[in-house]
Every structure is written in C-alpha cells, then in structure tokens.
Design a protein around this motif. Structure first.
Motif, mmCIF file in Angstrom:
data_model
loop_
_atom_site.group_PDB
_atom_site.id
_atom_site.type_symbol
_atom_site.label_atom_id
_atom_site.label_comp_id
_atom_site.label_asym_id
_atom_site.label_seq_id
_atom_site.Cartn_x
_atom_site.Cartn_y
_atom_site.Cartn_z
ATOM 1 N N PHE A 258 0.830 -1.206 0.000
ATOM 2 C CA PHE A 258 0.000 0.000 0.000
ATOM 3 C C PHE A 258 0.865 1.257 0.000
ATOM 4 C CE2 PHE A 258 -2.340 3.213 2.615
ATOM 5 C CZ PHE A 258 -3.282 3.540 1.662
ATOM 6 N N TYR B 181 2.529 5.947 -1.847
ATOM 7 C CA TYR B 181 3.381 6.998 -1.297
ATOM 8 C C TYR B 181 4.765 7.039 -1.937
ATOM 9 C CZ TYR B 181 4.859 10.377 2.204
ATOM 10 O OH TYR B 181 5.280 11.514 2.812
ATOM 11 N N PRO C 73 4.532 7.537 -5.931
ATOM 12 C CA PRO C 73 4.183 8.931 -6.246
ATOM 13 C C PRO C 73 5.276 9.926 -5.871
ATOM 14 C CG PRO C 73 2.361 7.861 -5.136
ATOM 15 C CD PRO C 73 3.502 6.900 -5.105
ATOM 16 N N VAL D 134 7.032 12.801 -8.095
ATOM 17 C CA VAL D 134 7.275 14.218 -7.770
ATOM 18 C C VAL D 134 8.725 14.578 -8.080
ATOM 19 C CG1 VAL D 134 7.401 15.885 -5.883
ATOM 20 C CG2 VAL D 134 5.429 14.371 -6.069
ATOM 21 N N TRP E 27 8.901 15.118 -11.710
ATOM 22 C CA TRP E 27 8.439 16.464 -12.073
ATOM 23 C C TRP E 27 9.541 17.510 -11.915
ATOM 24 C CZ3 TRP E 27 3.070 17.310 -9.288
ATOM 25 C CH2 TRP E 27 2.062 16.749 -10.085
ATOM 26 N N PHE F 55 2.429 24.236 7.498
ATOM 27 C CA PHE F 55 1.728 24.876 6.398
ATOM 28 C C PHE F 55 0.544 25.723 6.868
ATOM 29 C CE2 PHE F 55 -1.421 23.873 2.810
ATOM 30 C CZ PHE F 55 -1.156 25.076 2.192
ATOM 31 N N ILE F 56 -0.343 25.113 7.652
ATOM 32 C CA ILE F 56 -1.645 25.724 7.911
ATOM 33 C C ILE F 56 -1.553 27.038 8.680
ATOM 34 C CG2 ILE F 56 -3.899 25.342 8.966
ATOM 35 C CD1 ILE F 56 -3.280 23.630 6.520
ATOM 36 N N PHE G 249 -1.075 25.694 -7.168
ATOM 37 C CA PHE G 249 -2.458 26.062 -7.438
ATOM 38 C C PHE G 249 -2.649 27.481 -7.962
ATOM 39 C CE2 PHE G 249 -2.809 22.550 -4.439
ATOM 40 C CZ PHE G 249 -3.660 21.732 -5.145
ATOM 41 N N SER H 159 4.096 15.444 1.757
ATOM 42 C CA SER H 159 3.104 14.376 1.621
ATOM 43 C C SER H 159 1.921 14.851 0.799
ATOM 44 C CB SER H 159 2.616 13.930 2.998
ATOM 45 O OG SER H 159 3.681 13.465 3.770
ATOM 46 N N LEU I 18 1.819 17.113 -1.592
ATOM 47 C CA LEU I 18 2.162 17.161 -3.015
ATOM 48 C C LEU I 18 2.246 15.748 -3.590
ATOM 49 C CD1 LEU I 18 2.871 18.898 -5.412
ATOM 50 C CD2 LEU I 18 5.251 18.885 -4.696
ATOM 51 N N THR I 19 2.839 14.827 -2.794
ATOM 52 C CA THR I 19 2.974 13.432 -3.234
ATOM 53 C C THR I 19 1.598 12.817 -3.464
ATOM 54 O OG1 THR I 19 4.991 13.259 -1.946
ATOM 55 C CG2 THR I 19 3.942 11.208 -2.577
ATOM 56 N N TYR J 69 -1.193 14.377 -3.999
ATOM 57 C CA TYR J 69 -1.808 15.081 -5.130
ATOM 58 C C TYR J 69 -1.384 14.417 -6.436
ATOM 59 C CZ TYR J 69 -2.546 19.003 -8.404
ATOM 60 O OH TYR J 69 -2.918 19.794 -9.465
ATOM 61 N N PHE J 70 -0.092 14.162 -6.554
ATOM 62 C CA PHE J 70 0.429 13.461 -7.733
ATOM 63 C C PHE J 70 -0.239 12.094 -7.863
ATOM 64 C CE2 PHE J 70 3.276 10.523 -9.844
ATOM 65 C CZ PHE J 70 3.788 11.246 -10.898
ATOM 66 N N PHE J 71 -0.316 11.370 -6.747
ATOM 67 C CA PHE J 71 -0.905 10.030 -6.716
ATOM 68 C C PHE J 71 -2.349 10.071 -7.227
ATOM 69 C CE2 PHE J 71 -3.165 6.917 -3.796
ATOM 70 C CZ PHE J 71 -2.838 5.793 -4.517
ATOM 71 N N ILE K 245 -4.028 12.496 -8.935
ATOM 72 C CA ILE K 245 -4.298 12.902 -10.327
ATOM 73 C C ILE K 245 -3.860 11.818 -11.304
ATOM 74 C CG2 ILE K 245 -4.396 15.420 -10.003
ATOM 75 C CD1 ILE K 245 -1.582 15.594 -11.029
ATOM 76 N N TYR L 186 -9.110 12.293 -7.776
ATOM 77 C CA TYR L 186 -8.996 13.648 -7.241
ATOM 78 C C TYR L 186 -10.382 14.206 -6.928
ATOM 79 C CZ TYR L 186 -7.864 18.642 -7.164
ATOM 80 O OH TYR L 186 -7.734 19.946 -6.799
ATOM 81 N N LEU M 209 -8.526 7.407 0.768
ATOM 82 C CA LEU M 209 -7.270 6.732 0.442
ATOM 83 C C LEU M 209 -6.070 7.570 0.898
ATOM 84 C CD1 LEU M 209 -6.768 4.083 -1.025
ATOM 85 C CD2 LEU M 209 -6.408 5.372 -3.126
ATOM 86 N N SER N 188 -5.741 7.588 4.601
ATOM 87 C CA SER N 188 -5.195 6.319 5.101
ATOM 88 C C SER N 188 -3.672 6.357 5.104
ATOM 89 C CB SER N 188 -5.666 5.156 4.225
ATOM 90 O OG SER N 188 -7.062 5.133 4.168
ATOM 91 N N VAL N 189 -3.091 6.894 4.029
ATOM 92 C CA VAL N 189 -1.632 6.971 3.963
ATOM 93 C C VAL N 189 -1.103 7.801 5.132
ATOM 94 C CG1 VAL N 189 0.337 7.820 2.635
ATOM 95 C CG2 VAL N 189 -1.588 6.749 1.457
ATOM 96 N N ILE O 155 -6.008 18.415 7.318
ATOM 97 C CA ILE O 155 -6.289 19.544 6.439
ATOM 98 C C ILE O 155 -5.191 19.774 5.410
ATOM 99 C CG2 ILE O 155 -5.505 21.135 8.273
ATOM 100 C CD1 ILE O 155 -8.053 21.880 5.493
ATOM 101 N N ALA O 156 -3.921 19.630 5.779
ATOM 102 C CA ALA O 156 -2.849 19.976 4.851
ATOM 103 C C ALA O 156 -2.958 19.183 3.550
ATOM 104 C CB ALA O 156 -1.486 19.744 5.508
ATOM 105 N N ILE P 50 -6.375 19.885 1.477
ATOM 106 C CA ILE P 50 -6.396 21.083 0.641
ATOM 107 C C ILE P 50 -5.877 20.773 -0.759
ATOM 108 C CG2 ILE P 50 -5.304 23.328 0.287
ATOM 109 C CD1 ILE P 50 -5.266 23.615 3.314
ATOM 110 N N PHE P 51 -4.873 19.899 -0.833
ATOM 111 C CA PHE P 51 -4.253 19.604 -2.121
ATOM 112 C C PHE P 51 -5.094 18.672 -2.985
ATOM 113 C CE2 PHE P 51 0.250 21.059 -2.523
ATOM 114 C CZ PHE P 51 0.309 21.804 -1.361
#
Lengths: 274, 269
Positions: A17, A22, A25, A29, A32, A214-215, A237, B115, B117-118, B120-122, B124, B135, B143, B146-147, B210-211, B214-215
């Motif tokens: 998993f 993780y 992906p 990144v 990218w 971040f927040i 974004f 995490s 950004l990672t 988000y990539f996953f 999309i 997304y 999902l 869970s990570v 939340i972090a 948001i992505f």
C-alpha cells in the motif's frame, strides 16, 4: 520457503500500500522536478538562485529559529511544573498542555484571529480602555505567524522535556542543596545541564516540525509572509509551476531527513550514560 | 522525602504560559455569539444565529457527514493494515525490521506539505485510470488520509504488542495452533485495547486532516476542515467560531474527564 513467505502475509499489505500510494508517487514528484516544464536542472538552479525564493527560504529559517527558541523556553517552564509541581499544579498544567494539543490546528488558528485581528478581542479591549486609537496590526503578518506557531509547537516541546526531567535523580538535587547551593544555583548548574539532552531533542523536534508547517503560517500570515510550505502550495495552485514546487519539496525533504538523522542520533542512548 | 518544588517565579511564569495556551480557545467563545455576519465581538446583543447555521446550512452538514464517513473508512483501513504489519514484525522479527518500520513511518516524518504534493500526484495519476479513487472524490480523500494516518496506528499497535507475553504465543504454537489461530484467538484478544485506541486516534487524525485535504479536493469532496479553511482564508465567517466552540467543548470534556478518571483511579489504589 515458508519461513520467508509467512511473515509476508502479514507485512505485505501495508508495504505494498505505501509503496504504491506513497513511495512511487514521491518518485513521480522527483520526476516532475527534473522534467517540468522541460527536462533539465533549471528548477533546482531557480530554487537556489531566484532572490524571491531565497527570501522565502531565509524567512522560513528565521521564523523557525525564533519559534523554536520561544517554544522551548515556554515549554521548559510548563514541563517543569508538569513534572515537579504539587498534584493540583500538575493536573492544571496538564490541562493547559493537553486541551490545546487535541484541538485542531484550524480551530487554534481561528482562535488567534479572534483574539488578535483588527476587530478582535485584544484590539477591542485596548481601544475600550483608551490605550490605542487605531487597531494594532497583530495578524496577517510575521508576528501573527510566530505567535500561532509557538502556540502549536509548545506541546511538542513539552513532551520530550518532561521525559528528560522525569529521569533527573532527586537525590542529586538534594545533595547540591545539602552542600549549600542556593535554589537558583541548583536549577542553573545542576538541573538544566542534566536536562540538556531533552532540550536539544525538543529544539530539533520543534524545528523539524516548524520548517514544513503549512496551515498556521498560511492563515495567520495572510499571504504576506510566505513560508516554504505555502510557496509549494502557491506554485501548484496559483501560478502553476509544478516543476519548481516539486524541486522545493525535494529540497525540503532532504533538509528534514538530515535534521531527523541528527534527532535520532540525539535520542539514541549513549554508552556509559546510564 | 522532601521534594524540591518549583519556586514562586517558575509558577508565575507558568501561569503566564498557561494563559497563553488557553487564551485563543477562550477568545472563540464571545465571537461565536456575535449577531453580525463578520468576525466581531458582540456589543450588548447576543445571537445564536451562527450555531443555527451549523445544523440548518446544507454545506456544514455535508462537510460533517463527509468527514465522518472518510474518518471511519480510512481509520478502519489503516488500523487493519497497521495491525497486521505490527503483528508480522512482532511474531517473525524479520531481518530488516528496522528498515520496514522506517518505511511504515515515512508519511509521519515527512513534512505534511511534501506528503500533500505526493498524494496530489498520486490522485491525479489515479484519476486518469478510474473515477472512484480519484482527485476530489470521497474515496480519493479516504485513500490519501489512510496513507497519512497509518504510521500512527503502527506506533500504537506496536506499543501494545510490546507488552504481550511472548510465551503465550509460543505455547499456542507448541500446541499446534496455526498462524490464523495464533493471531485471532491468542494475540489479538490481548491487544484489543491498543487496536481500538489506534482506530480512535486515527479517526480523530483523519477528522482533523487539512494539509493534504487542501491539495486533493476542490469543490466536490469538501470535508469539515476544508470548509473551515475556505472560511478562514477569504472572509472570516463567524460560523467557524460556532463550530470551533463545539469542537473545543468536546475536546475539553474528554480531556478533563480523563484527568478526573485517572485521579479517581489513583485514589482507589
């Protein structure tokens, strides 16, 4: 064969998993960062030379150092009472640490907005008492970011400090007192050095946390004092520049891994210490 | 034995720090009763309109409902994965246990924004393959959550496994119990509370996440924290004060309840 196969029945689901959701992906990144918008190292050179991005790095570093120092000092005071106070004091201190700790980061950031914004409580009181005429600007700037981050980080400083203080042998302190040292001297010359490892651990932990945070900076900074994490968000974004965001993420990940390695070294027991 | 208690100065300073810790939580209360539509301190007149918004406005109800479902799904999934993984480490002590543990804890130690950004990539990438785990969908959020929460479940279950007596498992094995019997009839009953705690904590973590959220969401899968984030970034909606008060009251009740429970238990012993 079964000896190697059977553990995998239990271990594999989580590992597969995380590999798929993780690690793969994250490799994407990294990809990218080298390929967007075109193949090459330009994202890394930009991240390390562009004055705008460099200023974000410097601001992050500056804010994190300040947050770390303030949180560790305030955390030390709370931890001291939590570990060594009378039972009632201990319970009260515990509530001051645990209630904010369990409350969501958004609620806490909102609390600071309610307190510090121009129409907030603090400005209301000060104006009501006639101390000030125009509201003070206390949030949506660096001051607000530091206050909010310190508030978030204090519990994370308290936990390692408290566990370091619990290992201090009471008899050593009593001995120092018995030899005629004043209370202040016992504190500065015996107690503080004995908890130095905890201090280092707490400082590193808070710093590592703060640097990728971040927040709170995004809400209390109001887009004016952007830190690294918000930079990544904005580059994904608002001004789509995925390659640069990815490169900054990779740099952040490398920096934090190095700090974590230092933290682990700090926390691992040293030979002959105990 | 005489204990060296903290001095007056330490207590005074700690009171200041304690006030600093609690002040922003208290500041939310008066703001939640403002009759106005923007962030303000009520002057004279109090109003419950922002509390009413919470259960009349579909946006808020849907956010709460979505957060609940995502939390239950991701906590259940993450706790199950983490329990089997921790059991594997504990029972078989594989050769690279440290490395495997490190992999399991990776999302916890990486900075949240990396995490985010990672994942988000996953998501999309997944979106190009299917529409369910995608997304800005509920399953996509579950999902990704869970990570993020699985490492915490691994830590908690491993801690409670460390307290289990290995001889019990050895006895079961010597009596000829298979892997399934050992896991489900012998070990799991002994770490029940650890597993339940892991489920509960990961649920709370997902509920508050939340972090990453948001992505990976925009307009469809709006969880409660995501809704609060929108309200905080643009114009500050006092409904956030109302929901904050509700959340603060729940947390405070639980924390104080636990402290009282612990004190009573201590006295009885």
């Amino acid at each position: 064969m079964t000896r190697y196969f059977r553990p995998m029945i239990l271990l594999a689901p989580l590992l597969i998993f995380l590999a798929l959701a993780y690690m793969l992906p994250f490799a994407g990144v990294i990809g990218w960062s080298f390929t967007r918008p075109e193949p090459g190292l330009q994202n890394y050179t930009a991240a390390l030379t562009d004055p705008l991005i460099l200023s974000v790095f410097w601001r992050t570093l500056r804010i994190c150092v300040m947050v770390t120092v303030i949180s560790v000092i305030m955390g030390y005071i709370l931890a001291l009472l939590w570990v060594r106070g009378s039972p009632l004091v201990r319970t009260l201190t515990e509530l001051c640490i645990l209630i904010p700790f369990w409350i969501s980061v958004l609620t806490r950031a909102f609390g600071w907005l309610a307190l510090l914004s121009s129409r907030g409580l603090l400005n209301g009181w000060l104006e009501g008492m006639g101390v000030i005429e125009d509201p003070l600007r206390l949030v949506r700037n660096e001051f607000g970011v530091i206050v909010g981050m310190v508030h978030f980080m204090i519990p994370f400083a308290v936990f390692p400090l408290a566990s370091a203080m619990r290992t201090v042998d009471e008899r050593v302190l009593m001995a120092a007192r018995g030899m005629g040292a004043s209370r202040t001297r016992v504190f500065w010359q015996v107690f503080v050095p004995m908890t130095a490892a905890g201090l280092m651990g707490a400082a590193l932990l808070v710093f590592v946390f703060a640097i990728g945070f971040f927040i709170t900076p995004a809400i209390l900074g109001g887009g004016r004092s952007v830190m690294v994490a918000e930079l990544i968000y904005l580059r994904i974004f608002q001004s789509p520049d995925w390659g640069l965001a990815a490169a900054v993420s990779v740099i952040l990940m490398v920096a934090i891994s190095a700090l974590l390695a230092l933290l682990l070294k700090q926390l691992s027991p040293k030979g002959g210490d105990r | 034995m005489i204990r060296l208690r903290p001095g007056l100065l330490a207590i005074l300073l700690a009171v200041l720090v304690g006030v600093f810790m609690l002040l922003p939580l208290l500041a939310v209360i008066p703001v939640s009763f403002t009759p106005k539509r923007f962030l303000s301190v009520p002057e004279g007149e109090l109003s419950l309109r922002h509390y009413r918004t919470l259960y009349e406005d579909r946006e808020w109800l849907e956010g709460i409902w979505l957060s609940l479902r995502v939390g239950l799904m991701s906590a259940g999934f993450a706790t199950a994965l983490a329990t089997f993984f921790s059991l594997g480490i504990w029972m078989f002590r594989p050769r690279f246990a440290g490395v495997l543990m490190g992999i399991a804890l990776l999302p916890m130690v990486a900075p949240p924004v990396v995490s985010a950004l990672t994942l988000y990539f996953f998501l999309i990438t997944l979106t190009q393959m299917n529409g369910v785990f995608a997304y800005d969908t509920m399953m996509g959020v579950a999902l990704a959550h869970s990570v993020m929460i699985v490492p915490f479940a691994v830590v908690l279950v491993s801690v409670s496994l460390a307290q289990v007596d290995r001889r019990m498992d050895l006895a079961a094995r010597a009596m000829g119990a298979g892997l399934g019997t050992r896991v489900f009839k012998v070990i799991l009953p002994n770490i029940k509370f650890g597993v339940i705690t892991a489920f509960f904590l990961t649920f709370v973590l997902s509920w508050e996440e939340i972090a990453v959220t948001i992505f990976i969401t925009s307009v469809e899968a709006v969880t409660l924290p995501r809704l609060m984030w929108q309200g905080l970034r643009d114009n500050i909606d006092p409904a956030i004060a109302a929901i904050s008060v509700v959340l603060i009251v729940i947390v405070t009740a639980v924390v104080i309840g636990r402290a009282v429970f612990a004190a009573l238990k201590e006295r009885r012993v």
